[in-house]
Design a protein around this motif. Structure first.
Motif, PDB file in Angstrom:
ATOM      1  N   GLU A 110       0.560  -1.241   0.034  1.00  0.00           N
ATOM      2  CA  GLU A 110      -0.094  -0.081   0.208  1.00  0.00           C
ATOM      3  C   GLU A 110       0.729   1.021  -0.276  1.00  0.00           C
ATOM      4  O   GLU A 110       1.579   1.900   0.745  1.00  0.00           O
ATOM      5  N   LEU A 111       0.965   2.190  -0.945  1.00  0.00           N
ATOM      6  CA  LEU A 111       1.418   3.230  -1.290  1.00  0.00           C
ATOM      7  C   LEU A 111       0.439   4.589  -0.642  1.00  0.00           C
ATOM      8  O   LEU A 111      -0.305   4.525  -1.283  1.00  0.00           O
ATOM      9  N   SER A 112       1.259   5.301  -0.444  1.00  0.00           N
ATOM     10  CA  SER A 112      -0.095   6.680  -0.158  1.00  0.00           C
ATOM     11  C   SER A 112       0.925   8.055  -0.726  1.00  0.00           C
ATOM     12  O   SER A 112       2.236   8.229  -0.284  1.00  0.00           O
ATOM     13  N   GLY A 133      -9.481  14.951  -3.204  1.00  0.00           N
ATOM     14  CA  GLY A 133      -9.756  14.893  -1.658  1.00  0.00           C
ATOM     15  C   GLY A 133      -7.948  15.428  -1.118  1.00  0.00           C
ATOM     16  O   GLY A 133      -7.531  16.221  -1.638  1.00  0.00           O
ATOM     17  N   SER A 134      -7.385  14.634  -0.151  1.00  0.00           N
ATOM     18  CA  SER A 134      -6.386  15.339   0.834  1.00  0.00           C
ATOM     19  C   SER A 134      -5.663  13.836   0.793  1.00  0.00           C
ATOM     20  O   SER A 134      -4.157  14.782   0.704  1.00  0.00           O
ATOM     21  N   LEU A 135      -5.715  12.840   0.160  1.00  0.00           N
ATOM     22  CA  LEU A 135      -4.787  12.323  -0.234  1.00  0.00           C
ATOM     23  C   LEU A 135      -4.911  10.291  -1.062  1.00  0.00           C
ATOM     24  O   LEU A 135      -6.561  10.813  -1.539  1.00  0.00           O
ATOM     25  N   LEU A 136      -3.578  10.217  -1.779  1.00  0.00           N
ATOM     26  CA  LEU A 136      -4.098   9.388  -2.734  1.00  0.00           C
ATOM     27  C   LEU A 136      -3.494   7.901  -2.727  1.00  0.00           C
ATOM     28  O   LEU A 136      -3.183   7.999  -1.263  1.00  0.00           O
ATOM     29  N   VAL A 137      -4.514   6.433  -1.879  1.00  0.00           N
ATOM     30  CA  VAL A 137      -3.727   5.444  -1.365  1.00  0.00           C
ATOM     31  C   VAL A 137      -4.098   4.670  -2.812  1.00  0.00           C
ATOM     32  O   VAL A 137      -4.887   4.287  -2.943  1.00  0.00           O
ATOM     33  N   ALA A 138      -3.184   3.470  -3.126  1.00  0.00           N
ATOM     34  CA  ALA A 138      -3.105   2.616  -3.965  1.00  0.00           C
ATOM     35  C   ALA A 138      -2.845   1.316  -3.151  1.00  0.00           C
ATOM     36  O   ALA A 138      -1.654   0.953  -2.513  1.00  0.00           O
ATOM     37  N   ARG A 139      -3.457   0.086  -3.644  1.00  0.00           N
ATOM     38  CA  ARG A 139      -3.433  -0.927  -2.535  1.00  0.00           C
ATOM     39  C   ARG A 139      -3.082  -2.230  -3.755  1.00  0.00           C
ATOM     40  O   ARG A 139      -4.106  -2.078  -4.232  1.00  0.00           O
ATOM     41  N   ALA A 140      -2.512  -2.810  -3.741  1.00  0.00           N
ATOM     42  CA  ALA A 140      -1.784  -4.178  -4.782  1.00  0.00           C
ATOM     43  C   ALA A 140      -1.394  -4.774  -4.405  1.00  0.00           C
ATOM     44  O   ALA A 140      -1.330  -5.135  -2.889  1.00  0.00           O
ATOM     45  N   HIS A 141      -2.309  -5.935  -4.799  1.00  0.00           N
ATOM     46  CA  HIS A 141      -1.935  -7.305  -4.307  1.00  0.00           C
ATOM     47  C   HIS A 141      -1.549  -8.620  -6.013  1.00  0.00           C
ATOM     48  O   HIS A 141      -1.812  -8.720  -6.605  1.00  0.00           O
TER      49      HIS A 141
END
Length: 116
Positions: free
Chosen positions: A14-16, A70-78
């Motif tokens: 997970e990167l933000s 918004g205020s933040l981007l979140v990337a979740r990889a699997h």
């Protein structure tokens, strides 16, 4: 760009990145290149963790679903399919506004092991 690895595990990452003005395009949305950067890096981290070492993205595609605000981007990889030399990974990218996540893009890519 200020991206941070916020979580990781076997085959997961997970990167933000904070959403700031210089990452936005002319309409006030996060630029697609920033979203793509985040997707590519999270896919590579997840694939590298699944493969147990150094890895590179050999290909990926992205679908933009809606503008990111918004205020933040979140990337979740699997990592979804892992072999000896490559891993196929999927990633979801969310824009976070007032604590609420909104899915703004989906990406998939292939990560290959790099021997040095």
């Amino acid at each position: 760009m200020g991206a941070q690895l916020t979580r990781s595990g076997p085959g997961n990452a997970e990167l933000s990145i904070p959403i700031v003005d210089h990452l936005k395009q002319q309409h006030g949305f996060v630029h697609g290149g920033v979203i793509s950067y985040l997707a590519d890096n999270s896919i590579t981290f997840a694939g590298g963790l699944a493969l147990g070492g150094n890895a590179l993205t050999s290909e990926f595609k992205i679908n933009y679903l809606k503008p990111a605000v918004g205020s933040l981007l979140v990337a979740r990889a699997h990592a979804k399919g892992v072999g000896k030399r490559q891993a196929v990974c999927q990633c979801e990218i969310y824009a976070v506004e007032d604590g609420e996540e909104s899915l703004c893009a989906i990406a998939q890519g292939t990560v290959v092991s790099v021997s040095q």
